[in-house]
Design an enzyme around this catalytic site. Structure first.
Site, short mmCIF file in Angstrom:
data_model
loop_
_atom_site.label_atom_id
_atom_site.label_comp_id
_atom_site.label_asym_id
_atom_site.label_seq_id
_atom_site.Cartn_x
_atom_site.Cartn_y
_atom_site.Cartn_z
N GLY A 71 0.81 -1.21 0.00
CA GLY A 71 0.00 0.00 0.00
C GLY A 71 0.85 1.26 0.00
O GLY A 71 0.51 2.25 -0.68
N THR A 72 1.94 1.24 0.73
CA THR A 72 2.79 2.44 0.81
C THR A 72 3.33 2.79 -0.56
O THR A 72 3.26 3.95 -1.00
CB THR A 72 3.95 2.19 1.81
OG1 THR A 72 3.39 1.91 3.09
CG2 THR A 72 4.87 3.39 1.90
N GLN A 180 -7.81 -0.15 3.30
CA GLN A 180 -8.66 -0.66 4.39
C GLN A 180 -10.09 -0.93 3.94
O GLN A 180 -10.93 -1.29 4.77
CB GLN A 180 -8.67 0.31 5.58
CG GLN A 180 -7.32 0.47 6.27
CD GLN A 180 -6.88 -0.77 7.05
OE1 GLN A 180 -7.64 -1.74 7.22
NE2 GLN A 180 -5.65 -0.76 7.54
N HIS A 202 -1.58 -7.71 2.52
CA HIS A 202 -1.56 -8.24 3.89
C HIS A 202 -2.73 -7.79 4.75
O HIS A 202 -2.90 -8.25 5.87
CB HIS A 202 -0.21 -7.96 4.58
CG HIS A 202 0.01 -6.55 5.04
ND1 HIS A 202 -0.13 -6.19 6.36
CD2 HIS A 202 0.39 -5.43 4.38
CE1 HIS A 202 0.16 -4.89 6.48
NE2 HIS A 202 0.48 -4.42 5.30
N CYS A 326 4.62 7.48 18.79
CA CYS A 326 5.65 8.01 19.68
C CYS A 326 6.96 7.99 18.93
O CYS A 326 7.37 6.96 18.42
CB CYS A 326 5.73 7.10 20.90
SG CYS A 326 7.23 7.30 21.84
N1 PLP Z 1 -2.87 2.91 3.61
C1 PLP Z 1 -3.63 2.54 4.65
C2 PLP Z 1 -4.98 3.14 4.83
C3 PLP Z 1 -3.14 1.59 5.57
O1 PLP Z 1 -3.91 1.24 6.61
C4 PLP Z 1 -1.85 1.05 5.37
C5 PLP Z 1 -1.28 0.10 6.35
O2 PLP Z 1 -1.50 0.19 7.54
C6 PLP Z 1 -1.12 1.47 4.25
C7 PLP Z 1 -1.65 2.40 3.40
C8 PLP Z 1 0.25 0.91 3.98
O3 PLP Z 1 0.15 -0.38 3.42
P1 PLP Z 1 1.41 -1.36 3.45
O4 PLP Z 1 1.56 -1.83 4.85
O5 PLP Z 1 1.06 -2.47 2.50
O6 PLP Z 1 2.58 -0.58 2.96
#
Ligand code: PLP
Length: 392
Positions: A71-72, A180, A202, A326
């Site tokens: 996702g990132t 999500q 994941h 944090c």
């Molecule tokens: N975007 C949202 C809304 C997320 O909840 C997350 C992960 O927590 C990400 C992006 C990032 O995804 P990834 O962990 O696959 O990089």
């Protein structure tokens, strides 16, 4: 000791069927998907079948799916890629919200550092953006809007269809982070009117380190990484075939189970929430009243430090998450909770509980059997919130 996992928004276990589908691609089916020979063609076939499965989950065409590392990366590629494509032009303005995941938020901050104008729209107490605010923020120089679908901390769903129409009217590219929501509720790229959409394996019972970006046909993206001609020149690097196969199988299962999982999980989530509200005085659900994904419940326990409650619950066997971050000793309350109008103390008294496909009634009973007692105990001994832990 019994352990119950209420942190599915952080990550989910790999479905055994997903693992089975992946295993051959670590050993027997090891070919490079870009090789011409039979070894390569075998894995190429698997990658393309996975692409079709992901496309089917989103109502997209297979050619519109680019595989990424998660996702990132999908968020980075969408946000930096679309704007990179237009570098040097007149269009210099981007619109986003204050409640995005850090992957999107930080990408937008990076754009601001490179000289783009970025509007970070505020969100009211409801946890839902008002589409009129998006319309009013559009300028002649606006090139791109990015608004997440389901918020990872409070689960609220943003009105993407309306924003999609606004973006189309203004001829502005529209991206959503659906990490999500995809696989939890129906997500159709045409109904939502998005040009780009991020998802991650994941979060849907697939492996870590793989995701996808939907890119509507005709949308031009500049890559953020440079290398070979993989993924239609959008994302270079030898394909993570086992991961991609896992994402494909996870997408198929999510599609099959979408409505049954959704109904079951939302019933459990509601029972959990009602049980907590009945048993814990002053508890409040953050984002209640807004449309939400079925599995997420973010609850404020005034007078309790979320860090202490998180640890106390973990010691009792209940895993959940705090909305605070944090870094280097400085405690910052969650940017999402403060953006939806909570003061710092309220934000530092809130915990996220996220249920999943394997959550049972007995798990909810267990959570309800430990939570009220721990809140009462901590209220008696530590009325003030001071610190909070890191959340994945
Ligand atoms: N975007 C949202 C809304 C997320 O909840 C997350 C992960 O927590 C990400 C992006 C990032 O995804 P990834 O962990 O696959 O990089």
């Amino acid at each position: 000791m019994r352990r119950v996992y209420f942190d599915h928004n952080a990550t989910t276990p790999v479905d055994p069927e997903v693992l089975d589908a992946m295993l051959p691609y670590f050993s027997v089916e090891f070919g490079n998907a870009s090789s011409i020979h039979a070894f390569g063609q075998q894995t190429r076939g698997a990658v393309e079948r996975a692409r079709q499965s992901v496309a089917a989950l989103l109502g997209a065409q297979a050619s519109e799916i680019t595989f990424t590392s998660g996702g990132t990366e999908s968020d980075n590629l969408a946000i930096l890629g679309i704007v990179g494509e237009l570098r040097g032009g007149e269009k210099k303005h981007v619109i986003t919200t204050q409640i995005e995941h850090s992957a999107a938020l930080s990408s937008c901050h990076a754009l601001a550092k490179r000289g783009m104008d970025v509007t970070f729209l505020p969100i009211g107490r409801s946890g839902v953006i008002d589409p009129r605010d998006v319309r009013m923020a559009i300028r002649p120089t606006t090139v791109f809007i990015t608004v997440m679908h389901a918020n990872n901390e409070i689960g609220t769903l943003q009105p993407l269809e309306e924003i999609g129409r606004i973006a189309a009217d203004a001829d502005v590219w529209f991206h959503t982070d659906a990490v999500q929501s995809a696989g939890k509720i129906p997500v159709d790229v045409n109904r939502l009117g998005v040009d780009l959409l991020s998802l991650s394996a994941h979060k849907i019972y697939g492996p870590k380190g793989v995701g996808a970006l939907y890119v509507r046909k005709g949308t031009h993206l500049e890559p953020v990484l440079y290398g070979g001609h993989h993924e239609r020149d959008r994302r270079p690097g030898t394909e993570n075939v086992p991961g991609i196969v896992g994402l494909g199988r996870a997408a198929e299962i999510a599609r099959e189970k979408l409505s049954s999982d959704g109904e079951r999980v939302s019933r459990l989530r509601d029972r959990f929430e009602n049980g907590v509200l009945a048993a814990v005085a002053d508890a409040r659900v953050n984002g209640a009243g807004a449309p939400r994904v079925p599995n997420t419940s973010n609850i404020m326990f005034p007078g309790v430090a979320s860090e202490s409650l998180l640890i106390a619950l973990d010691l009792k066997g209940l895993a959940c998450s705090s909305g605070s971050a944090c870094s280097s000793g400085a405690v910052t309350p969650s940017h999402v909770l403060t953006a939806v109008g909570l003061c710092a103390a309220e934000a530092r008294s809130s915990l996220r509980f996220s249920l999943g496909r394997h959550t049972t009634d007995s798990d909810v009973d267990f959570a309800l059997s430990v939570l009220p007692g721990e809140v009462a105990r901590l209220r008696a001994i530590s009325p003030e919130t001071k610190r909070a832990p890191v959340v994945p």
